[in-house]
Design a protein around this motif. Sequence first.
Motif, PDB file in Angstrom:
ATOM      1  N   THR A   1     -13.164   2.825   6.723  1.00  0.00           N
ATOM      2  CA  THR A   1     -11.896   2.957   6.009  1.00  0.00           C
ATOM      3  C   THR A   1     -11.489   1.638   5.363  1.00  0.00           C
ATOM      4  O   THR A   1     -11.593   0.579   5.981  1.00  0.00           O
ATOM      5  CB  THR A   1     -10.783   3.410   6.981  1.00  0.00           C
TER       6      THR A   1
ATOM      7  N   THR B   1      -3.089   5.899   1.537  1.00  0.00           N
ATOM      8  CA  THR B   1      -3.550   4.516   1.420  1.00  0.00           C
ATOM      9  C   THR B   1      -4.876   4.228   2.105  1.00  0.00           C
ATOM     10  O   THR B   1      -5.436   3.155   1.915  1.00  0.00           O
ATOM     11  CB  THR B   1      -2.495   3.563   1.988  1.00  0.00           C
ATOM     12  N   HIS B   2      -5.361   5.153   2.910  1.00  0.00           N
ATOM     13  CA  HIS B   2      -6.622   4.959   3.621  1.00  0.00           C
ATOM     14  C   HIS B   2      -7.758   5.559   2.790  1.00  0.00           C
ATOM     15  O   HIS B   2      -7.819   6.769   2.606  1.00  0.00           O
ATOM     16  CB  HIS B   2      -6.571   5.624   4.998  1.00  0.00           C
TER      17      HIS B   2
ATOM     18  N   GLU C   1       3.446   8.333   3.019  1.00  0.00           N
ATOM     19  CA  GLU C   1       2.315   7.840   3.809  1.00  0.00           C
ATOM     20  C   GLU C   1       2.760   7.365   5.196  1.00  0.00           C
ATOM     21  O   GLU C   1       2.201   7.795   6.197  1.00  0.00           O
ATOM     22  CB  GLU C   1       1.582   6.734   3.030  1.00  0.00           C
TER      23      GLU C   1
ATOM     24  N   HIS D   1       0.784  -1.234   0.000  1.00  0.00           N
ATOM     25  CA  HIS D   1       0.000   0.000   0.000  1.00  0.00           C
ATOM     26  C   HIS D   1       0.816   1.285   0.000  1.00  0.00           C
ATOM     27  O   HIS D   1       0.267   2.341  -0.261  1.00  0.00           O
ATOM     28  CB  HIS D   1      -1.031   0.018   1.142  1.00  0.00           C
TER      29      HIS D   1
ATOM     30  N   ILE E   1      -8.151  -0.068   3.047  1.00  0.00           N
ATOM     31  CA  ILE E   1      -6.722   0.139   2.837  1.00  0.00           C
ATOM     32  C   ILE E   1      -6.253  -0.734   1.675  1.00  0.00           C
ATOM     33  O   ILE E   1      -6.594  -1.925   1.611  1.00  0.00           O
ATOM     34  CB  ILE E   1      -5.924  -0.219   4.112  1.00  0.00           C
TER      35      ILE E   1
END
Length: 178
Positions: free
Chosen positions: A114, A93-94, A152, A67, A116
């Motif tokens: 959320t 990535t969320h 991130e 991710h 991912i």
Amino acid sequence: MAEKMPAIMKTKPAYGAELVEVDVPKPGPGEVLIRVLATSICGTDLHIYEWNEWAQSRIKPPQIMGHEVAGEVVEVGPGVDDLQVGDYISVETHIVCGKCYACKHNRYHVCQNTKIFGVDMDGVFATYAVVPAKNAWKNPKDMKPEYAALQEPLGNAVDTVLAGPIAGRSTLITGAGP
């Protein structure tokens, strides 16, 4: 562009991962297709690889892993007007829903729904990946991809530090992460 690509995939509920050949994904509305330039391995990826208790409760193989990513936009889906082919991006990535109570009150970091990359959906350990345009951050062209892919996890560390009163205090940082 090729129709197939290599990807690192969790193919079954067991220790390990495999290098497989999969179809190149197509961007849908609000999405972009990126050519992956760099990724980094997160502790989450290790949990998935090792197939520990957390991974067993969360991951639904088969699924492309990874991710943390930097890439170049190579195709833009319908409804995307703030990115174009050639843009150099990193990705948050969320993926938040935008509809729950937290999202409606600008508290996206605690979204109830959320998702991912590489955990709840296919990830970025591949030649190409589809990402929501709203999750893309444009990078300066001179930023090295291996640094851009770390934005991130760096953001997670900064958010954690800023969650409490840190100014003027001594801190201990442990571990090998960013």
